[in-house]
Design an enzyme around this catalytic site. Structure first.
Site, mmCIF file in Angstrom:
data_model
loop_
_atom_site.group_PDB
_atom_site.id
_atom_site.type_symbol
_atom_site.label_atom_id
_atom_site.label_comp_id
_atom_site.label_asym_id
_atom_site.label_seq_id
_atom_site.Cartn_x
_atom_site.Cartn_y
_atom_site.Cartn_z
ATOM 1 C CE LYS A 23 -3.961 1.860 2.632
ATOM 2 N NZ LYS A 23 -4.848 1.601 3.796
ATOM 3 C CB SER A 25 -8.157 3.362 2.714
ATOM 4 O OG SER A 25 -7.307 2.732 3.660
ATOM 5 C CB SER A 74 -8.381 0.532 5.642
ATOM 6 O OG SER A 74 -9.106 1.732 5.575
#
Ligand code: ZN
Lengths: 484, 481
Positions: free
Chosen positions: A79, A154, A178
């Site tokens: 990420k 996310s 997330s």
């Protein structure tokens, strides 16, 4: 089957049996990225040369007969809020579009020690704020299961890459769901470890008291392998716990006899899609048939969790993101005539709408007039939620709930309705508030063919028992293995 | 100031701790290096970095707390103080808000022969900001500003006093006492010129006899202890004049201007920033066990107040001398080491407060940078006491010892500086002087005693200060009679 379609543990075994090479695996991944990335758009930055050079080292060492770590030669993605020395780390924000960290995050260091090739950095909601990856300042990632739908967020890029086969595994971060919510939307496994199990050093902070890094994988075995690699105390993060090292794969036995599974009625409420509730209940019945004991439990303060979460997380984020002021690095407005205007313009132009919304919220709840009524109250709710769980875990070993109230929604469907988006976090935020481990594991599909995620929560540092339960779910529902 | 009002003063002192590394990272705290050479991702606040608390800084804070008679808090925590400024890389300062490391201390001061105990409210740990250098007067009036983050993250303690001081003089005495204790424990360098010690003052007036405090004004930019005293004196007068004129005092922060000797308004209470304090989520609570406190307590040296009392009782020093000598640990140790070799304590203290202090001032040296040792000073004083050398010669020999560390006996011998006590030789010189100065001789005989002094001076000049002054006096009176 192409190499990119395998799980990490399958590829590890193939490498050890010399049925393939690390270079072949990496090339297969890069080819897959080339083919499908234009549709999925999971990556913000790809690092093919870094991946290739790591793969070559792995092959060399294998040739010399060295015993290598489990993830050696298994390509992964991170990420884009995890610092990678020399590779830009944007947090999907215009603010950090050109920011290149001079140091590595601890989780990346640990994966480098595993000799896992880095394929690139993955799209996300800006600064990890959002549930659809539509808050990325650069582009939206598609859900590989249905390209018109969002991958969740996310860590949307992290979930989409695993589902699309453009990474064997990825790391995401989870502050209110997330990792688990995008894992549920994309039909992959997503694990949020206990707060303090995995180092946050080098991971750009959203809400420091809840952020936690975890794996997104194709199956539960891979989740255990990646957790083995990244878990453990870190001198650079003093909020990590000093505990003995565990081999989480040792928990993976298809055996839930005598395991007490708690079903909290507060998680099966109106607003949660009935199809999802049914699917979860069916799976729980399968677990019961396999010997688990099902216990009705109550987590009475659940209804306040979301409201409290949306006070605490913005409060911490308002302070954590204050450093992005245009002075030393990051986006700077060049037209400002003085320093105060420079702050205002740099932050006004550099941050997206959702980030600004949360900074405003957080700044407000910390202000002298609101502190007692909002921030202090929310902390009290947090304590109550933690106590709820402590009491519940007297009666059960794990808690099973749906991961999300809905399956993946259409792109653009909720983009102008922040409150509807916040509801996606309804079932996932309590674990973050209480710092507990939670995993989302696929347990079937809805009528539209979209994956449904089953959430398993455990007591602090109970990763072993939630992994075992998830492993059993995987066996019972036959959802493990490569996607698409 | 009129006797109508009582002055109420409280001080906030910031002292940088003497740790080798910063509060949350391993960067050096050395003063005066090239800008931005003692920085790392942590003290630059790069995204993703986390603080790791420096144990030594906690120990120094606890030590300061114990030396100032505080109660050490076994459970304290860090908070974030949020504000934007280019020298603050994280846009928050880690500090301790509602649960500081030490509470309820006291310090004893001596002003005009009176003893007084002053309260300390709290001591908390926090980190320094960097240093801004503006091209203009301030950040908004500059074309550009440069930032040096070497200082950013250095640990400091803030010591907040109770509003117990009743005059600028007491405030000055408090600062001297506080600095002395911090130096004794060696928790801080206490160099105001390097900014490692800083002070803000709160001052208000109330009618004599009133219980309620008046409206307080905070004074900033106080760059020396004298500046604190002068700014307070100015501010007391300003407030008294306003009150006399029937006006009200505005709660505000005022800036002391050393050049004009005046304070001017910086910002009012309404403009004061809301720092949005909240608990630092990246650091756990600071838990200090009793065992650790005991270990730290065991290494605290004898403190100035105790030394002061002992110097009076054990060596019979006057209070004034005991105050001055005990205020510096190095001076106090030098004193005791010298007295051990040369037991006339008052004479030693005279020399330390006189010649020694004067030479330290002139040379800008610290006591331990001077070449003179207690052994050398004791030897010199012995020669002086025995009459081997005169007072004048002793001073000039001491200057050389101070600078070179050479044995005073060797200097006296090499330069032939021993006192002339040989009556025959002195008689010859005295007669010559009388012959050469008939005017003074006449004056003396006409009753002008001053003329004798002049003649003594002439003899001393002739002998380069080596003549025994008592003998010269006797001989002059004999030949003039
Ligand atoms: Zn540093």
């Amino acid at each position: 089957m192409s190499l990119y379609q395998h799980t990490a543990h399958q590829l590890r075994d193939m490498l050890r049996r010399q049925e393939t090479t690390a270079v072949e695996i990496t090339e297969s991944m890069l080819e897959r990225i080339e083919t499908i990335e234009p549709e999925v758009k999971a990556y913000l930055t790809t690092t093919p040369e870094l991946a290739r050079s790591m793969a070559r080292v792995v092959d060399q060492r294998l040739k010399q007969g060295e015993a290598l770590p489990d993830l050696a030669g298994i390509p992964m993605g991170l990420k884009d809020n995890m610092s990678t020395k020399g590779v830009r780390t944007t947090c999907s924000s215009k603010m950090l579009e050109n920011y290149i960290p001079p140091f590595d995050s601890t989780v990346y260091q640990r994966l480098m020690q595993q000799m896992s090739p880095l394929l690139g950095k993955l799209n996300m909601d800006e600064f990890a704020m959002g549930t659809s990856t539509e808050n990325s300042a650069f582009f939206t990632t598609a859900n590989p299961r249905d390209l018109q739908r969002v991958p969740g967020g996310s860590s949307g890029g992290s979930a989409a890459a695993v589902a699309a086969g453009t990474a064997i595994f990825t790391l995401g971060s989870d502050t209110g769901g997330s990792i688990r919510q995008p894992a549920a939307f994309c039909g992959v496994v997503g694990l949020k470890p206990t707060y303090g199990l995995v180092s946050r050093y080098g991971v750009v902070a959203f809400a420091s008291s809840m952020d936690q890094v975890g794996p997104l994988t194709k199956d539960v075995t891979d989740a255990a392998l990646v957790l083995n690699a990244i878990a453990g105390s870190d001198p650079w993060d003093t909020t990590t716990a000093q505990r003995e090292t565990l081999d989480y794969t040792a928990f993976l036995k298809p055996d839930v006899k005598g395991m007490r599974i708690g079903l909290p009625k507060e998680y099966f409420v109106e607003g949660v899609n009935p199809e999802i509730k049914d699917r979860i209940n069916q799976t729980v019945q399968q677990l019961a048939a396999a010997g688990a004991e099902v216990v009705e439990i109550s987590l009475p303060h659940t209804e306040y969790a979301l409201a409290a979460y949306y006070i605490i997380a913005p409060a911490e984020c308002s302070s954590n993101l204050a450093r992005f002021d245009g002075v030393r690095y990051g986006y700077r407005s060049e037209t400002a005539p003085d320093v105060v205007t420079m702050y205002k313009e740099s932050r006004g132009e550099g941050f997206g709408a959702e980030v600004k919304r949360r900074i405003l919220l957080g700044t407000y709840v910390l202000s002298a007039d609101a502190y007692e009524t909002y921030f202090v109250q929310a902390q009290k709710v947090r304590t109550l939620i933690t106590t709820d769980f402590q009491e519940a875990f007297q009666k059960c070993d794990v808690i099973i709930t749906p991961t999300t109230p809905t399956t993946a929604f259409q792109k653009g469907e909720k983009v102008h309705d922040p409150q509807a988006l916040y509801l996606s976090d309804l079932l996932t935020t309590p674990a973050n508030m209480a710092g507990l481990p939670a995993i989302s594991v696929p347990c079937g599909f809805d009528q539209a063919g979209l994956p449904i995620g089953l959430q398993i929560m455990g007591p602090a540092f109970g990763e072993g028992q939630i992994l075992r339960t998830a492993y059993m779910v995987e066996q019972l529902t036959e959802t493990g293995g490569a996607a698409r | 100031m009129s006797a109508k009002y009582e002055t109420v003063i409280g001080l906030e002192v910031h002292a940088e701790l003497r740790t080798k590394s910063k509060l949350f990272c391993s960067c050096s705290t050395k003063f005066g290096s090239e800008p931005n050479t003692q920085v790392c991702p942590i003290c630059l606040g790069l995204p993703g970095t986390l603080p790791v608390l420096n144990k030594q800084a906690v120990e120094y804070a606890v030590e300061a707390g114990l030396a100032l008679n505080c109660t050490i808090q076994k459970y304290s925590k860090f908070d974030r103080k949020n504000y934007f400024y280019p020298d603050l890389p994280k846009a928050f300062q880690n500090s301790q808000f509602d649960l500081p490391v030490a509470l309820n201390g006291k310090v004893r001061i001596h002003v005009n022969g009176e003893d007084k105990e002053l309260g300390i409210t709290r001591i908390h740990l926090e980190e320094e900001a960097g240093k801004s250098v503006h091209s203009g007067d301030n950040i908004l009036g500059s074309d550009y500003s440069s930032e040096d983050y070497n200082r950013g993250g250095i640990p400091l303690i803030e010591i907040v006093s109770e509003p117990d001081m009743r005059s600028p003089e007491e405030a000055y005495a408090y600062l001297v006492a506080l600095k002395s204790i911090l130096e004794y424990t060696e928790v801080s360098d206490c160099k105001m010129e390097e900014g490692s010690l800083r002070c803000d003052a709160n001052v208000s007036l109330r009618p004599v006899g009133a219980e309620k405090f008046g409206t307080k004004v905070e004074l900033k930019n106080l760059n020396s202890f004298r500046a604190v005293q002068k700014a307070l004196e100015y501010e007391v007068q300003r407030q008294a004049q306003l009150l006399d004129a029937g006006e009200t005092i505005i709660q505000e922060t005022r800036h002391w201007d050393e050049n004009t000797g005046k304070t001017h308004s910086m910002r009012s209470k309404e403009e004061a920033e809301d720092y949005r304090y909240f608990p630092e989520p990246d650091l756990g609570p600071l838990v200090i066990e009793q065992g650790w406190i005991d270990q730290i307590a065991a290494r605290i040296p004898e403190l100035p107040e105790s030394k002061r009392r002992r110097f009076i009782s054990e060596y019979g020093l006057p209070e004034y001398d005991a105050d001055l000598i005990s205020s510096s640990r190095k001076m106090a140790e030098f004193f005791e080491a010298t007295v051990a070799l040369f037991p006339d304590a008052k004479m030693v203290s005279n020399w330390l407060m006189g010649e020694f202090s004067r030479l330290l001032n002139v040379s800008g040296k610290e006591l331990d940078q001077a070449a003179v040792t207690p052994e050398l000073l004791a030897k010199l004083l012995q020669m002086l006491a025995k009459g081997t050398i005169s007072g004048t010669v002793a001073k000039s020999v001491f200057e050389e010892v101070f600078a070179t560390g050479k044995d005073p006996e060797a200097i006296v011998q090499e330069k032939g500086l021993a006192q002339i006590s040989d009556t025959a030789e002195l008689e010859r010189i005295v007669q010559a002087i009388i012959a050469a100065n008939p005017g003074s001789v006449t004056d003396f005989r006409n009753g002008k005693d001053k003329a004798l002094g002049f003649l003594v001076g002439q003899v001393m000049k002739e002998t380069k200060g080596r003549a025994n002054p008592q003998l010269v006096n006797e001989l002059l009176r004999k030949y003039l009679a």
